[in-house]
Every structure is written in C-alpha cells, then in structure tokens.
Motif scaffolding. Structure first.
Motif, PDB file in Angstrom:
ATOM      1  N   ASP A 171       0.839  -1.203   0.000  1.00  0.00           N
ATOM      2  CA  ASP A 171       0.000   0.000   0.000  1.00  0.00           C
ATOM      3  C   ASP A 171       0.868   1.245   0.000  1.00  0.00           C
ATOM      4  N   GLY A 172       1.934   1.236   0.795  1.00  0.00           N
ATOM      5  CA  GLY A 172       2.842   2.378   0.825  1.00  0.00           C
ATOM      6  C   GLY A 172       3.513   2.602  -0.515  1.00  0.00           C
ATOM      7  N   LEU A 173       3.853   1.492  -1.205  1.00  0.00           N
ATOM      8  CA  LEU A 173       4.490   1.603  -2.508  1.00  0.00           C
ATOM      9  C   LEU A 173       3.566   2.284  -3.504  1.00  0.00           C
ATOM     10  N   GLU A 174       2.272   1.943  -3.449  1.00  0.00           N
ATOM     11  CA  GLU A 174       1.318   2.580  -4.348  1.00  0.00           C
ATOM     12  C   GLU A 174       1.245   4.076  -4.093  1.00  0.00           C
ATOM     13  N   LEU A 175       1.325   4.481  -2.850  1.00  0.00           N
ATOM     14  CA  LEU A 175       1.303   5.911  -2.546  1.00  0.00           C
ATOM     15  C   LEU A 175       2.543   6.599  -3.095  1.00  0.00           C
ATOM     16  N   VAL A 176       3.681   5.917  -2.986  1.00  0.00           N
ATOM     17  CA  VAL A 176       4.905   6.477  -3.554  1.00  0.00           C
ATOM     18  C   VAL A 176       4.740   6.672  -5.054  1.00  0.00           C
ATOM     19  N   HIS A 177       4.206   5.663  -5.730  1.00  0.00           N
ATOM     20  CA  HIS A 177       4.012   5.768  -7.170  1.00  0.00           C
ATOM     21  C   HIS A 177       3.036   6.888  -7.521  1.00  0.00           C
ATOM     22  N   GLN A 178       1.967   6.999  -6.763  1.00  0.00           N
ATOM     23  CA  GLN A 178       0.933   7.974  -7.092  1.00  0.00           C
ATOM     24  C   GLN A 178       1.473   9.397  -7.032  1.00  0.00           C
ATOM     25  N   TRP A 179       2.373   9.664  -6.085  1.00  0.00           N
ATOM     26  CA  TRP A 179       2.889  11.023  -5.899  1.00  0.00           C
ATOM     27  C   TRP A 179       4.362  11.119  -6.259  1.00  0.00           C
ATOM     28  N   PHE A 180       4.767  10.305  -7.192  1.00  0.00           N
ATOM     29  CA  PHE A 180       6.192  10.207  -7.472  1.00  0.00           C
ATOM     30  C   PHE A 180       6.732  11.478  -8.119  1.00  0.00           C
ATOM     31  N   PRO A 181       7.954  11.885  -7.792  1.00  0.00           N
ATOM     32  CA  PRO A 181       8.503  13.093  -8.421  1.00  0.00           C
ATOM     33  C   PRO A 181       8.801  12.879  -9.898  1.00  0.00           C
ATOM     34  N   ALA A 182       8.624  13.921 -10.678  1.00  0.00           N
ATOM     35  CA  ALA A 182       8.955  13.857 -12.100  1.00  0.00           C
ATOM     36  C   ALA A 182      10.462  13.720 -12.262  1.00  0.00           C
ATOM     37  N   PRO A 183      10.927  12.936 -13.234  1.00  0.00           N
ATOM     38  CA  PRO A 183      12.370  12.848 -13.490  1.00  0.00           C
ATOM     39  C   PRO A 183      12.964  14.221 -13.771  1.00  0.00           C
ATOM     40  N   LEU A 184      14.188  14.414 -13.326  1.00  0.00           N
ATOM     41  CA  LEU A 184      14.880  15.691 -13.498  1.00  0.00           C
ATOM     42  C   LEU A 184      15.524  15.731 -14.872  1.00  0.00           C
ATOM     43  N   CYS A 224      12.011   3.644  -9.456  1.00  0.00           N
ATOM     44  CA  CYS A 224      12.296   4.840 -10.252  1.00  0.00           C
ATOM     45  C   CYS A 224      11.433   4.815 -11.515  1.00  0.00           C
ATOM     46  N   THR A 225      10.846   5.941 -11.865  1.00  0.00           N
ATOM     47  CA  THR A 225       9.949   6.007 -13.012  1.00  0.00           C
ATOM     48  C   THR A 225      10.738   6.088 -14.312  1.00  0.00           C
ATOM     49  N   THR A 226      10.500   5.132 -15.214  1.00  0.00           N
ATOM     50  CA  THR A 226      11.215   5.081 -16.482  1.00  0.00           C
ATOM     51  C   THR A 226      10.231   4.848 -17.615  1.00  0.00           C
ATOM     52  N   LEU A 227      10.722   4.983 -18.837  1.00  0.00           N
ATOM     53  CA  LEU A 227       9.958   4.673 -20.042  1.00  0.00           C
ATOM     54  C   LEU A 227      10.865   3.898 -20.984  1.00  0.00           C
ATOM     55  N   GLY A 228      10.318   3.443 -22.114  1.00  0.00           N
ATOM     56  CA  GLY A 228      11.149   2.853 -23.139  1.00  0.00           C
ATOM     57  C   GLY A 228      12.263   3.819 -23.502  1.00  0.00           C
ATOM     58  N   GLU A 283      11.283  13.407 -32.933  1.00  0.00           N
ATOM     59  CA  GLU A 283      11.075  12.002 -33.247  1.00  0.00           C
ATOM     60  C   GLU A 283      10.693  11.198 -32.010  1.00  0.00           C
ATOM     61  N   GLY A 284      10.565  11.859 -30.864  1.00  0.00           N
ATOM     62  CA  GLY A 284      10.203  11.170 -29.629  1.00  0.00           C
ATOM     63  C   GLY A 284      11.359  10.605 -28.854  1.00  0.00           C
ATOM     64  N   ARG A 285      12.584  10.871 -29.316  1.00  0.00           N
ATOM     65  CA  ARG A 285      13.750  10.370 -28.590  1.00  0.00           C
ATOM     66  C   ARG A 285      13.915  11.135 -27.282  1.00  0.00           C
ATOM     67  N   GLY A 286      14.407  10.440 -26.276  1.00  0.00           N
ATOM     68  CA  GLY A 286      14.519  11.042 -24.964  1.00  0.00           C
ATOM     69  C   GLY A 286      15.789  11.836 -24.765  1.00  0.00           C
ATOM     70  N   PHE A 287      15.696  12.856 -23.928  1.00  0.00           N
ATOM     71  CA  PHE A 287      16.870  13.570 -23.439  1.00  0.00           C
ATOM     72  C   PHE A 287      17.290  12.989 -22.097  1.00  0.00           C
ATOM     73  N   LYS A 288      18.477  13.347 -21.672  1.00  0.00           N
ATOM     74  CA  LYS A 288      19.039  12.785 -20.441  1.00  0.00           C
ATOM     75  C   LYS A 288      18.224  13.236 -19.222  1.00  0.00           C
ATOM     76  N   ARG A 289      17.818  12.259 -18.401  1.00  0.00           N
ATOM     77  CA  ARG A 289      17.020  12.557 -17.206  1.00  0.00           C
ATOM     78  C   ARG A 289      17.508  11.725 -16.019  1.00  0.00           C
ATOM     79  N   ILE A 290      17.172  12.218 -14.833  1.00  0.00           N
ATOM     80  CA  ILE A 290      17.484  11.539 -13.579  1.00  0.00           C
ATOM     81  C   ILE A 290      16.169  11.202 -12.898  1.00  0.00           C
ATOM     82  N   SER A 291      15.856   9.912 -12.788  1.00  0.00           N
ATOM     83  CA  SER A 291      14.597   9.457 -12.188  1.00  0.00           C
ATOM     84  C   SER A 291      14.858   8.981 -10.766  1.00  0.00           C
TER      85      SER A 291
END
Length: 287
Positions: free
Chosen positions: A32-45, A235-239, A211-219
């Motif tokens: 349950d705590g993990l879900e709360l972390v995910h719900q309010w997770f900080p945006a990657p820098l 840590c929040t990631t994408l493809g 083209e949708g390519r990602g820039f460098k981020r810190i999650s």
C-alpha cells in the motif's frame, strides 16, 4: 506512473535468470505504501548543460541537493545508445561508461542489430551530449561489441571517445537498501501508453525531440528488493531507459544496470553492480 515499457524484448530473446536468492516480498502494508509512492512520485529531473534543477518535493529536494556533486560528476558518462541507420528509430536505449573505452548497456538493446553491426551494415554510437537545450555533439562510435551475457540482460561495447575523455563510473559490490536511488537514462516519448493525467504529471514538460527520442534525465526512487541476481526499484522510467545506470544517491556510486519492468509486481528491474563487475573482470584479459 509506475513502470517502464522497455522490457518485453528481454523476454522475447529468452532471457532467464539463474537460480539465486529468492526475491524479497512485500507485506500488504508495504505494498500500500508503494502505491502511494508511485501515485505522488517526483517527475524525473531533466539534465541541461551537465546539471539540473532541484525537485519541488521538500524531502526529495534535500536528497538531491546533498547528491548534486556526485550526480553532476556522473551524468557526463551516461549516453543515449543510437543506431544512425535507423533514422527516426535511432534511439536503441541508454548506455554508460564503465571505463573510458568500454560502455555498458542491455543485451536486448543491441541483440536484434548484432548481425548487421558485425558485418558493417549498421553502426552504433553512444551520444553523451543528448541533453535538453544542448547544442554540443559528442558521439562516441562503438568499434566493437565486446560481450553479450547469455543469462543477464547485460552487454559491453568498445567505444572511442572524442575530445576530453570521460572517466568510467565507479561500480560498487554492496548495496545499502535504505538509501534513495536514481536511474540516469533517456526515457523516450510514450504518450498513449499510460493514463494521460499520470503521464502529463511526470513527463508533461515535453522534453523529447521531434522524433520522440529522450533527453538525459534523472529518475528518483527507492529499492524495493534485492537478490544475488536482481534489483527491484521504483524509479519512473519509459522505453529508452533500458541500459540506464542505477545510482546510490548517498554514496554517489553505481549499484546496478536498469533493464526493464515486472508488470506483475509493478516495479522496475536491474542487474546488480556486482554482476557487472564480475563480468567485466572476466573480460579484462581480453580487451
């Protein structure tokens, strides 16, 4: 926003973990705590000119402020893995330098390209300069695929740096599970793959190229469990984050290699640093 979409490839190529310690499981309260972390997770820098703004969340702001010196020293060694011949699909994932002439990435990011690369029909490079608003171009050609692990989602590439060389990142063989962590990598655009409010909250800054390519981020995130052969983190990631480096924010050291997600457990996965170290040590005499 909970996990990445960059892992099915690793299962498609038959990746199987060897027997090891069983994964730690979460209690109901912890879940349950993990879900709360995910719900309010900080945006990657988003990294710009080798640095980044502090997150707005007070607790994370303090963590990142304390880790800034380490992170700024590390981000220059993390690059976007690219195959120029693929055009709009140039981005294969992420990679990082473990030595000035050796980069680490995932097995699944290069496996489908391996035959073409080895016969010279396609090339790979590690783009260390793919930062938001950046104008610098620092492409490190991959001159040789050194090693593809038959078990772990891990590969080593020989690279040739140009200009002032970046040093390799320090990998440690121990983990402090209570320490906050981060994944440095290149999450790519995935609008439509997630619930729109969550996606906009986390990646609504729009920092992807046309083209949708990602820039460098810190999650930012925390470890969920560890074993001899696997790290689980939130840590929040994408493809595109495949091959990113997992960093202990307190010690400023590498503890693992990000490779994807477990959709059943809603966590992201990594190869532990000690596995990376061991495989590199086995190669040292031949590279």
């Amino acid at each position: 926003m909970t996990t990445s979409e960059d892992t099915l490839e690793s299962h498609e190529v038959g990746l199987a973990a060897p027997p090891g310690e069983p994964l730690q499981t979460l209690t109901a309260a912890e879940a349950d705590g993990l879900e709360l972390v995910h719900q309010w997770f900080p945006a990657p820098l988003t990294v710009r000119d080798g640095s980044f703004a502090l997150p707005p969340e007070p607790a994370w702001r303090a963590v990142v402020h304390a880790a800034r010196r380490h992170l700024e020293a590390m981000v220059g060694a993390v690059g976007r893995l690219e195959c120029p011949e693929l055009g709009p699909l140039t981005q294969c994932g992420s990679a990082w330098l473990i030595r000035p002439d050796v980069a680490v990435t995932n097995r699944h990011t290069i496996l489908s390209l391996l035959d073409d690369v080895q016969r010279g029909a396609r090339t790979l490079r590690v783009n260390l300069s793919a930062e938001a608003d950046g104008s610098a171009v620092l492409h490190c050609p991959v001159t040789r695929v050194l090693y593809i692990d038959p078990i772990h989602d891990l590969a080593f590439l020989r690279v040739k740096q140009r200009g002032a060389p970046q040093v390799g990142l320090v990998v440690v063989d121990s983990i402090v599970t209570a320490n906050p962590v981060a994944v440095i990598g290149f999450p790519s655009h995935a609008e439509g793959g997630y619930a729109e409010p969550e996606y906009q909250q986390i990646f609504g800054d729009g920092w992807f190229d046309r083209e949708g390519r990602g820039f460098k981020r810190i999650s930012l995130g925390r470890l969920v469990s560890t074993s001899d052969t696997l790290l689980e983190h939130d840590c929040t990631t994408l493809g595109g984050s495949s091959g990113g480096v997992i960093v202990d924010l307190v010690r400023g050291s590498v503890i693992g290699l990000n490779f994807g997600e477990s959709r059943d457990r809603r966590v992201n996965l990594g190869v532990p640093g000690w596995v990376v170290q061991q495989r590199l040590a086995q190669l040292e005499g031949s590279i």
